[in-house]
Design a protein around this motif. Structure first.
Motif, short mmCIF file in Angstrom:
data_model
loop_
_atom_site.label_atom_id
_atom_site.label_comp_id
_atom_site.label_asym_id
_atom_site.label_seq_id
_atom_site.Cartn_x
_atom_site.Cartn_y
_atom_site.Cartn_z
N CYS A 1 29.22 -18.75 -30.30
CA CYS A 1 29.64 -17.87 -29.20
C CYS A 1 30.35 -16.65 -29.78
CB CYS A 1 30.56 -18.63 -28.25
SG CYS A 1 31.40 -17.55 -27.08
N GLU B 1 32.33 -14.79 -28.40
CA GLU B 1 33.66 -14.63 -27.81
C GLU B 1 34.67 -15.60 -28.44
OE1 GLU B 1 34.43 -12.28 -25.83
OE2 GLU B 1 36.45 -12.84 -25.22
N CYS B 2 34.33 -16.90 -28.38
CA CYS B 2 35.30 -17.87 -28.87
C CYS B 2 34.88 -18.47 -30.20
CB CYS B 2 35.53 -18.97 -27.84
SG CYS B 2 34.06 -19.95 -27.47
N CYS C 1 28.60 -19.40 -22.31
CA CYS C 1 29.35 -20.32 -23.15
C CYS C 1 30.08 -21.35 -22.29
CB CYS C 1 30.34 -19.53 -24.00
SG CYS C 1 31.48 -20.57 -24.92
N HIS D 1 32.48 -23.12 -23.16
CA HIS D 1 33.89 -23.20 -23.54
C HIS D 1 34.71 -22.08 -22.90
CE1 HIS D 1 32.52 -26.14 -26.40
NE2 HIS D 1 31.68 -25.26 -26.92
N CYS D 2 34.18 -20.84 -22.97
CA CYS D 2 34.98 -19.71 -22.47
C CYS D 2 34.29 -18.97 -21.34
CB CYS D 2 35.30 -18.75 -23.63
SG CYS D 2 33.85 -17.89 -24.26
#
Ligand code: ZN
Length: 145
Positions: free
Chosen positions: A6, A8-9, A20, A22-23
């Protein structure tokens, strides 16, 4: 289906997922990321345009308040008929209203308008009290004579 990181994270996620897990970062997988980017790009200049517009012309018809009443006629009348020492501030404030308004100092113009009206009432009441007092003085002097 491949595993990617990802952006982002940085966690490993499936390239098939649209975002994603997760985020919640939108992924390029099925075009949702692109949509997201286009949205932010198209909404950004629109917003700044609106901001610039409201900044460039603060005196447009929507932003310009109506000119507050200047009470000048009342102020002059009360100064001539009642007592001029109290009527002078009313005239001074009344004359300020239009000047401040033309300088787009709307809040000060409104304040001057309120002050003009206040001094108009003060001079009116003061004038009435003065006239009544004057008559009482005449009566009193008549009784003495
Ligand atoms: Zn993520």
């Amino acid at each position: 289906m491949a595993l990617i990181n990802c952006p982002e994270c940085g966690r490993t996620i499936s390239s098939a997922s649209s975002k994603c897990p997760h985020c919640g970062y939108p992924m390029q997988g099925d075009g949702q990321h692109q949509d997201f980017q286009q949205q932010t790009i198209s909404s950004e200049p629109l917003h700044s345009d609106r901001y610039q517009q409201s900044n460039a012309e603060p005196a447009s018809h929507s932003a310009e308040p109506p000119c507050p009443e200047n009470h000048l006629a009342k102020a002059i009348l009360v100064t001539l008929l009642c007592c001029w020492p109290l009527g002078i501030p009313a005239i001074v404030y009344a004359a300020k209203v239009n000047t401040l308004y033309n300088q787009r100092r709307y809040r000060e113009a409104e304040e001057a308008s309120r002050n003009a009206d206040k001094w108009f009432l003060i001079s009116l009441v003061g004038g009435i009290i003065g006239i009544i007092g004057y008559f009482f003085l005449l009566i009193f002097l008549n009784l003495l004579a």
